[in-house]
Design an enzyme around this catalytic site. Structure first.
Site, PDB file in Angstrom:
ATOM      1  N   GLU A   1       0.843  -1.208   0.000  1.00  0.00           N
ATOM      2  CA  GLU A   1       0.000   0.000   0.000  1.00  0.00           C
ATOM      3  C   GLU A   1       0.873   1.251   0.000  1.00  0.00           C
ATOM      4  O   GLU A   1       1.872   1.336   0.709  1.00  0.00           O
ATOM      5  CB  GLU A   1      -0.894  -0.022   1.241  1.00  0.00           C
TER       6      GLU A   1
ATOM      7  N   LYS B   1      -9.560   2.610  -3.173  1.00  0.00           N
ATOM      8  CA  LYS B   1     -10.108   2.097  -1.925  1.00  0.00           C
ATOM      9  C   LYS B   1     -11.554   2.560  -1.761  1.00  0.00           C
ATOM     10  O   LYS B   1     -11.879   3.731  -1.981  1.00  0.00           O
ATOM     11  CB  LYS B   1      -9.261   2.566  -0.743  1.00  0.00           C
TER      12      LYS B   1
ATOM     13  N   CYS C   1      -5.577  -2.394   2.537  1.00  0.00           N
ATOM     14  CA  CYS C   1      -5.431  -2.323   3.990  1.00  0.00           C
ATOM     15  C   CYS C   1      -6.593  -3.015   4.696  1.00  0.00           C
ATOM     16  O   CYS C   1      -6.882  -4.176   4.428  1.00  0.00           O
ATOM     17  CB  CYS C   1      -5.285  -0.864   4.421  1.00  0.00           C
TER      18      CYS C   1
END
Length: 527
Positions: free
Chosen positions: A286, A350, A401
């Site tokens: 990430e 995301k 994440c």
């Protein structure tokens, strides 16, 4: 046991609150990195006995009758979440000058809030309380509902759900492929709370028999799935996971950006170990690209220099796009796919952002108090959906994440994916339980979906996990380097996943019925 149960039931005041707190704290031993699931038998047995003694004064109203049970559940949850989530405070110490003031909120404030769900669960269970097995069913039903709400309301935060404690190793993970974490949460509480019947006798035979059968089925199905169900054959595709282990302070240092970028390139260009095949797909963690890639064409040239024409890089990065004339640009926490010619051929943003870390809920109110987002001024924007990332004809389902802790973030597009792809940076949390808990929960998504997991972390745990939750290759916490592994195979598209929500409803309905029938019988006996 009966004397011990009686002693716990008769506790009052501060001693009762402390006992509930300690019961929750003991349960933390079932979580990674410990994985001592037997601790939850102690934890929930004590909780049942404490609730047995949670009575209000005669003639009390509805709310006051439930208040003692709510308080016990809250203190139990507070102990569980403080013990399981204290490490979140490490992230605030990376930029201590700006965020150390919020340390008590992370270490105690968030657990205090999350404990409300367990308080709700124990209050709900108390409505159906009896003196036999029914109260165990009531507690399991209520915790199943409480954990579902915790994972749903206010964007959700299902971290360390009780069911994870029942699945520390692959043998005990396979049931998640049938029931999902929601169903496991409810049934795990029934099993863990059943020993309380030893201390109070009524319903002991039936309750312990059912709990034993459930646990035996849990273990038996795990053995069947691991040893008798053929593991899908691996693909020929070789994946390289890059784990650079870059300190968070360095990642925040603008002058270190070139050095960070070159470290990723160096690990990507390294020759395979032994006689290994050159990787086809390289995965960076990430936000591993430390600048806006589209503003730095020379960086794409450097990537092309390192990659062969038939290789693909998948890398975490911050992506920006214009919001229109006169408006600030929007920023996204993203994943890029880049081919061997240095061309960006795909991207995924995301969807499920971290409140107060990546965006500010109720931003105007908090900004009036001088509170801003941790990640960056203005925060990130959220995408609407998870598109598949295509690399060399393979589809990868992106989870950035902590999206990996949400089963609901994996939609029907995963049916066409070759693997789940989780890029993360657990370096914020140091060598604490956090990275181990995060990895454990990501592994369970692989089992639930029947898909392998490809996971790259800046620091944490990078690994290739097969569709049964078994780690095939990986790098432990604080170990810099890379690991090459062939892409594991997957089970049939969507197999089992579509039924998991229905199984959860069936489980809670059965537990609700058992609790209700027992409650009616208890009231008739009292009368």
């Amino acid at each position: 046991m009966e004397r011990l149960a009686g002693t716990v039931m008769l506790l009052s005041g501060t001693r009762r609150a402390l006992a509930a707190f300690l019961a929750g704290l003991i349960g933390v031993l079932a979580l990674p990195p410990f994985g001592f699931f037997a601790a939850l038998f102690v934890s929930f047995t004590l909780l049942v006995w404490l609730l047995d003694g949670a009575t209000a004064a005669p003639g009390a109203g509805f709310i006051r009758r439930l208040a003692p049970a709510f308080r016990i559940g809250w203190f139990f949850g507070f102990g569980y979440f403080v013990g399981g989530l204290w490490w979140l405070g490490n992230a605030l110490l990376v930029e201590a000058d700006d965020f150390a003031w919020a340390l008590p909120l992370a270490v105690f404030g968030l657990p205090a809030f999350l404990a409300l769900y367990y308080g709700f669960a124990t209050a709900l269970a108390r409505l159906f309380w009896s003196d036999g097995m029914g109260r165990i069913a009531a507690l399991a039903f209520a915790f199943g509902i409480g954990e579902w709400l915790r994972g749903t309301l206010f964007t959700g935060f299902p971290w360390n759900a009780v069911g994870y404690g029942a699945m520390p190793v692959p043998l005990l993970m396979q049931s998640a492929g049938v029931l999902g974490i929601a169903g496991i949460n409810a049934l795990a509480v029934f099993v863990f709370a059943a020993p309380a019947l030893i201390g109070t006798r009524r319903g002991r035979g039936v309750g312990l028999t059912l709990a034993t059968l459930l646990f035996t089925a849990h273990v038996g199905y795990g053995y069947y799935a691991l040893n008798l169900v053929p593991t899908p054959e691996s693909e020929a595709t070789v994946i390289r996971l890059v784990q650079p282990v870059i300190d968070q302070a360095m990642k925040l240092d603008d002058s270190a950006r070139a050095q960070i970028f070159e470290r990723h390139l160096s690990l990507s260009a390294a020759a395979p170990e032994g006689d290994g095949k050159r990787p086809d797909i390289i995965v960076w963690p990430e936000t591993s690209i430390p600048f806006i890639l589209t503003d730095n064409p020379d960086a794409l040239v450097r990537i092309a220099d390192v990659l062969a024409d038939d290789q693909v890089l998948i890398a975490g990065a911050v992506r920006t796009e214009s919001a229109g004339t006169g408006k600030a640009p929007r920023y996204y926490n993203s994943i890029y796919t880049i081919d061997g010619k240095g061309q960006i051929i795909g991207a995924a943003d995301k969807v499920h952002l971290v409140p107060f870390g990546e965006y500010m809920p109720y931003a105007a109110f908090f900004e009036s108090l001088g509170v801003s987002a941790v990640a960056m001024p203005g925060g990130f924007s959220a995408a609407r959906e998870h598109p598949l990332l295509n690399a060399l004809g393979k589809g990868f389902y992106p989870l950035i994440c902590y999206e990996a802790i949400f089963p609901s973030e994996i939609n029907g597009a995963a049916d066409m994916a070759a693997a789940l792809l989780n890029v993360t940076n657990d370096g914020w949390f140091g060598n604490s339980p956090g990275p181990y808990q995060h990895f454990h929960q990501a592994r369970l998504r692989a089992v639930e979906r029947g898909l392998p997991l490809i996971r790259a972390a800046n620091n944490g745990i990078s690994a290739v996990v097969d569709a049964k939750g078994q780690v095939l290759s990986g790098l432990a916490h604080d170990i810099p380097g890379f690991v090459d592994a062939t892409l594991p195979g997957r089970f049939a598209a969507g197999e089992g996943a579509k039924w998991q929500n229905w199984w959860f409803l069936v489980v809670v309905a059965i537990l609700f019925a058992a609790a209700s029938i027992s409650r009616i019988g208890f009231r008739n006996r009292v009368n």
